[in-house]
Design a protein around this motif. Structure first.
Motif, PDB file in Angstrom:
ATOM      1  N   LYS A   1     129.225  27.840 -63.219  1.00  0.00           N
ATOM      2  CA  LYS A   1     128.625  29.216 -64.524  1.00  0.00           C
ATOM      3  C   LYS A   1     129.074  29.665 -64.556  1.00  0.00           C
ATOM      4  O   LYS A   1     129.572  30.837 -64.375  1.00  0.00           O
ATOM      5  CB  LYS A   1     126.928  29.013 -64.290  1.00  0.00           C
ATOM      6  CG  LYS A   1     126.389  30.004 -64.104  1.00  0.00           C
ATOM      7  CD  LYS A   1     124.872  29.857 -63.902  1.00  0.00           C
ATOM      8  CE  LYS A   1     124.207  30.967 -63.487  1.00  0.00           C
ATOM      9  NZ  LYS A   1     122.704  31.206 -63.829  1.00  0.00           N
ATOM     10  N   GLY A   2     128.510  29.755 -66.234  1.00  0.00           N
ATOM     11  CA  GLY A   2     129.565  30.583 -67.187  1.00  0.00           C
ATOM     12  C   GLY A   2     128.711  31.923 -67.654  1.00  0.00           C
ATOM     13  O   GLY A   2     128.295  31.706 -68.597  1.00  0.00           O
ATOM     14  N   SER A   3     128.430  32.231 -67.231  1.00  0.00           N
ATOM     15  CA  SER A   3     128.410  33.546 -66.669  1.00  0.00           C
ATOM     16  C   SER A   3     129.036  34.728 -67.269  1.00  0.00           C
ATOM     17  O   SER A   3     129.698  34.607 -66.271  1.00  0.00           O
ATOM     18  CB  SER A   3     126.732  34.062 -65.862  1.00  0.00           C
ATOM     19  OG  SER A   3     125.351  33.123 -65.771  1.00  0.00           O
ATOM     20  N   VAL A   4     128.142  36.326 -68.000  1.00  0.00           N
ATOM     21  CA  VAL A   4     129.130  37.166 -68.341  1.00  0.00           C
ATOM     22  C   VAL A   4     128.323  38.148 -68.412  1.00  0.00           C
ATOM     23  O   VAL A   4     127.077  38.097 -68.272  1.00  0.00           O
ATOM     24  CB  VAL A   4     129.249  37.059 -69.873  1.00  0.00           C
ATOM     25  CG1 VAL A   4     130.570  38.745 -69.804  1.00  0.00           C
ATOM     26  CG2 VAL A   4     130.153  35.624 -70.348  1.00  0.00           C
ATOM     27  N   LEU A   5     129.286  38.976 -67.382  1.00  0.00           N
ATOM     28  CA  LEU A   5     128.569  40.376 -67.141  1.00  0.00           C
ATOM     29  C   LEU A   5     129.349  41.485 -68.216  1.00  0.00           C
ATOM     30  O   LEU A   5     130.604  41.034 -68.349  1.00  0.00           O
ATOM     31  CB  LEU A   5     129.098  41.294 -65.737  1.00  0.00           C
ATOM     32  CG  LEU A   5     128.402  42.557 -65.773  1.00  0.00           C
ATOM     33  CD1 LEU A   5     127.562  43.156 -65.329  1.00  0.00           C
ATOM     34  CD2 LEU A   5     129.694  42.819 -64.417  1.00  0.00           C
ATOM     35  N   LEU A   6     128.722  41.867 -68.929  1.00  0.00           N
ATOM     36  CA  LEU A   6     128.863  43.147 -69.991  1.00  0.00           C
ATOM     37  C   LEU A   6     128.872  44.246 -69.253  1.00  0.00           C
ATOM     38  O   LEU A   6     127.729  44.644 -68.985  1.00  0.00           O
ATOM     39  CB  LEU A   6     127.856  43.002 -70.877  1.00  0.00           C
ATOM     40  CG  LEU A   6     128.615  41.256 -71.964  1.00  0.00           C
ATOM     41  CD1 LEU A   6     127.980  41.292 -73.222  1.00  0.00           C
ATOM     42  CD2 LEU A   6     129.707  41.973 -72.425  1.00  0.00           C
ATOM     43  N   TYR A   7     129.531  45.083 -69.434  1.00  0.00           N
ATOM     44  CA  TYR A   7     129.563  46.505 -68.894  1.00  0.00           C
ATOM     45  C   TYR A   7     129.918  48.136 -69.689  1.00  0.00           C
ATOM     46  O   TYR A   7     130.660  47.139 -70.528  1.00  0.00           O
ATOM     47  CB  TYR A   7     130.687  46.540 -67.556  1.00  0.00           C
ATOM     48  CG  TYR A   7     130.582  47.879 -66.896  1.00  0.00           C
ATOM     49  CD1 TYR A   7     129.599  48.055 -65.682  1.00  0.00           C
ATOM     50  CD2 TYR A   7     131.618  48.850 -67.358  1.00  0.00           C
ATOM     51  CE1 TYR A   7     130.001  49.483 -64.745  1.00  0.00           C
ATOM     52  CE2 TYR A   7     131.824  50.136 -65.679  1.00  0.00           C
ATOM     53  CZ  TYR A   7     131.074  50.651 -65.460  1.00  0.00           C
ATOM     54  OH  TYR A   7     130.723  51.381 -64.717  1.00  0.00           O
ATOM     55  N   ASN A   8     128.975  48.964 -69.578  1.00  0.00           N
ATOM     56  CA  ASN A   8     130.014  49.406 -70.538  1.00  0.00           C
ATOM     57  C   ASN A   8     130.362  50.821 -70.065  1.00  0.00           C
ATOM     58  O   ASN A   8     130.286  51.626 -68.878  1.00  0.00           O
ATOM     59  CB  ASN A   8     128.172  50.556 -71.635  1.00  0.00           C
ATOM     60  CG  ASN A   8     128.819  51.007 -72.560  1.00  0.00           C
ATOM     61  OD1 ASN A   8     129.958  52.617 -72.415  1.00  0.00           O
ATOM     62  ND2 ASN A   8     127.793  51.777 -72.982  1.00  0.00           N
ATOM     63  N   VAL A   9     131.550  51.063 -70.445  1.00  0.00           N
ATOM     64  CA  VAL A   9     132.495  52.035 -70.167  1.00  0.00           C
ATOM     65  C   VAL A   9     132.179  52.887 -70.141  1.00  0.00           C
ATOM     66  O   VAL A   9     133.304  53.153 -69.407  1.00  0.00           O
ATOM     67  CB  VAL A   9     134.106  51.313 -69.521  1.00  0.00           C
ATOM     68  CG1 VAL A   9     134.533  49.836 -69.490  1.00  0.00           C
ATOM     69  CG2 VAL A   9     134.903  51.238 -71.403  1.00  0.00           C
ATOM     70  N   MET A  10     132.169  53.350 -70.723  1.00  0.00           N
ATOM     71  CA  MET A  10     131.765  54.442 -71.365  1.00  0.00           C
ATOM     72  C   MET A  10     130.662  55.769 -70.666  1.00  0.00           C
ATOM     73  O   MET A  10     130.628  56.476 -70.066  1.00  0.00           O
ATOM     74  CB  MET A  10     131.554  55.024 -73.299  1.00  0.00           C
ATOM     75  CG  MET A  10     133.023  54.686 -73.690  1.00  0.00           C
ATOM     76  SD  MET A  10     134.147  55.394 -72.922  1.00  0.00           S
ATOM     77  CE  MET A  10     134.846  56.667 -73.612  1.00  0.00           C
ATOM     78  N   GLU A  11     129.426  54.623 -70.436  1.00  0.00           N
ATOM     79  CA  GLU A  11     128.346  55.087 -70.373  1.00  0.00           C
ATOM     80  C   GLU A  11     128.530  54.863 -68.431  1.00  0.00           C
ATOM     81  O   GLU A  11     127.725  55.473 -67.357  1.00  0.00           O
ATOM     82  CB  GLU A  11     126.611  54.628 -69.985  1.00  0.00           C
ATOM     83  CG  GLU A  11     126.510  55.432 -72.041  1.00  0.00           C
ATOM     84  CD  GLU A  11     126.020  53.991 -72.011  1.00  0.00           C
ATOM     85  OE1 GLU A  11     124.985  53.666 -71.507  1.00  0.00           O
ATOM     86  OE2 GLU A  11     125.359  55.140 -74.195  1.00  0.00           O
ATOM     87  N   LEU A  12     129.460  53.941 -67.855  1.00  0.00           N
ATOM     88  CA  LEU A  12     129.817  53.660 -66.308  1.00  0.00           C
ATOM     89  C   LEU A  12     128.945  53.151 -66.425  1.00  0.00           C
ATOM     90  O   LEU A  12     128.038  53.563 -64.761  1.00  0.00           O
ATOM     91  CB  LEU A  12     130.492  54.840 -65.763  1.00  0.00           C
ATOM     92  CG  LEU A  12     131.193  55.405 -66.965  1.00  0.00           C
ATOM     93  CD1 LEU A  12     131.588  56.593 -65.293  1.00  0.00           C
ATOM     94  CD2 LEU A  12     132.299  54.833 -66.566  1.00  0.00           C
ATOM     95  N   GLN A  13     128.011  52.215 -66.691  1.00  0.00           N
ATOM     96  CA  GLN A  13     126.511  51.185 -66.112  1.00  0.00           C
ATOM     97  C   GLN A  13     126.580  49.629 -66.896  1.00  0.00           C
ATOM     98  O   GLN A  13     127.345  49.533 -68.392  1.00  0.00           O
ATOM     99  CB  GLN A  13     125.594  51.916 -67.074  1.00  0.00           C
ATOM    100  CG  GLN A  13     125.084  51.623 -68.198  1.00  0.00           C
ATOM    101  CD  GLN A  13     123.744  53.101 -68.415  1.00  0.00           C
ATOM    102  OE1 GLN A  13     123.541  53.756 -67.404  1.00  0.00           O
ATOM    103  NE2 GLN A  13     123.286  52.912 -69.845  1.00  0.00           N
ATOM    104  N   SER A  14     126.013  48.999 -66.438  1.00  0.00           N
ATOM    105  CA  SER A  14     126.137  47.635 -66.533  1.00  0.00           C
ATOM    106  C   SER A  14     124.962  47.565 -67.639  1.00  0.00           C
ATOM    107  O   SER A  14     124.085  48.552 -67.832  1.00  0.00           O
ATOM    108  CB  SER A  14     125.011  46.950 -65.558  1.00  0.00           C
ATOM    109  OG  SER A  14     126.121  46.666 -63.976  1.00  0.00           O
ATOM    110  N   HIS A  15     125.072  46.534 -68.488  1.00  0.00           N
ATOM    111  CA  HIS A  15     124.520  46.403 -70.071  1.00  0.00           C
ATOM    112  C   HIS A  15     123.792  45.467 -70.039  1.00  0.00           C
ATOM    113  O   HIS A  15     122.510  45.592 -70.150  1.00  0.00           O
ATOM    114  CB  HIS A  15     125.453  46.169 -70.948  1.00  0.00           C
ATOM    115  CG  HIS A  15     124.450  46.159 -72.669  1.00  0.00           C
ATOM    116  ND1 HIS A  15     123.906  47.586 -73.205  1.00  0.00           N
ATOM    117  CD2 HIS A  15     124.544  45.072 -72.848  1.00  0.00           C
ATOM    118  CE1 HIS A  15     123.748  46.520 -74.567  1.00  0.00           C
ATOM    119  NE2 HIS A  15     124.072  45.038 -74.701  1.00  0.00           N
TER     120      HIS A  15
END
Length: 369
Positions: A158-172
């Motif tokens: 399905k069309g799910s998106v993972l958003l990850y904060n690359v400055m804080e190095l953690q999943s958003h």
């Protein structure tokens, strides 16, 4: 990323972070162009490339070979300096590199089952993200350091998106955007909004990244079509427009600014309080403008909005006119620049301003080849 087996001469194409330049990879080498003039800045004819990414207007490129020459492995990333014409650093991986993204602090390398985050200055690995199988190398990256997000597929079904904060190095967060698997994703330059299209290609959805709420749903069409590219306008606030190119050869413009203004008026009416915004946005054609046969049907294309000029009316809260410059790279070898205008009555007009054959342009600097 382009399919290397494609009959088109361009294997990959991308604009830099502010769309001032763009780069292409072919079976002969790679080229760097000025977006405003179509002038060829730099070229290197040393073999086939499937990834070429440029860091703003600097001399740094991230390049990956197509594997057609033994020295250009698709598992090797080269950070290349166009000023000196020499590699700065090379990184080798166990599987093929499918996509690369950069900003001034981070380097992102996407493989089929894993994505790596590096410090760009030291090329030190900061994190690795296990992902669902991602054979197309789908990803989106916002270059702004204050809202620096990476978007990756979170599901194969399905069309799910993972958003990850690359400055804080953690999943958003994770966003369920579509019922069908993703085909295209893009983040606004400041990381505030994300737009997605599924393999169905009939609906474009826009979500607010901060709290993963849906802001807009636009209907592109009734029949299935492959969405090749999505691009937000360069505004640091709410982008004025969103553009899409598809396998039908059409160029689609969705006017977010007009939609916001009309939605605020509608919400004060009785009908607006009954019908959900997402439903009416998806079915209302007033915010969707199409230029048919903008490019050759079936040929992959990559479009960006380079400039947006708008005129506000002091008596209203909305934009009364909007003019945008849209550049499109087609994988059969052309750059097209369209001027798109929307007047105060929401009536569109289109003009093809320039068209360049990217494969016949000769660099002024003969030493670069």
């Amino acid at each position: 990323m382009a399919n290397p087996s494609s009959s088109c001469p361009i294997l990959c194409a991308s604009f830099n972070q502010d769309a001032s330049c763009f780069v292409i990879g072919t079976r002969e080498g790679f080229k760097v162009f000025d977006s405003n003039t179509g002038k060829l800045f730099y070229e290197r004819a040393i073999g086939a490339f499937i990834v070429v990414e440029m860091l703003f207007s600097s001399s740094l490129l991230a390049i990956v070979g197509a594997g057609e020459q033994r020295s250009l492995s698709p598992r090797r990333l080269c950070l290349f300096n166009t000023t000196t014409g020499t590699p700065l650093r090379e990184l080798n991986f166990l599987t093929s590199i499918l996509a690369v993204r950069m900003n001034r602090k981070r380097l992102i390398v996407v493989l089929q089952d894993k994505t790596y985050v590096y410090d760009l200055n030291t090329v030190k690995i900061l994190d690795s993200i296990d992902t669902v199988p991602n054979p197309k190398g789908l990803c989106a990256f916002s270059p702004n350091l204050d809202g620096c997000f990476l978007a990756l597929p979170a599901s194969s079904t399905k069309g799910s998106v993972l958003l990850y904060n690359v400055m804080e190095l953690q999943s958003h967060c994770e966003i369920d955007a579509h019922r069908a698997p993703l085909a295209t994703i893009v983040l606004s330059s400041n990381g505030t909004y994300i737009a997605t299209a599924s393999e169905q290609g009939t609906i474009i959805r826009v979500h607010l990244v901060s709290d993963a709420t849906k802001s807009y749903s636009f209907r592109r069409g009734t029949y299935t079509s492959t969405i090749f590219s999505l691009s937000f306008g360069p505004s640091m606030q709410l982008p004025d427009i969103l553009v899409a190119t598809s396998s039908s050869g059409s160029l689609h413009v969705f006017s977010l600014g007009f939609a916001l203004n009309q939605r605020s008026r509608k919400s004060s009416s009785i009908l607006g309080s009954i019908i959900p915004d997402s439903f009416t946005d998806a079915l209302d054609p007033a915010h969707h403008h199409v230029l048919h046969s903008a490019v050759t049907a079936g040929v992959k294309s990559n479009a960006v909005i380079r400039h947006v000029d708008k005129v506000a009316d002091a008596s209203t809260t909305g934009i009364v006119s909007c003019k945008a410059t849209i550049s499109i790279i087609t994988y059969n070898g052309y750059l097209q620049e369209y001027s798109f205008s929307l007047n105060q009555r929401n009536e569109p007009s289109w003009t093809l301003e320039h068209e360049f054959n990217l494969l016949s342009v000769i660099s002024d600097d003969t030493s670069s080849s």
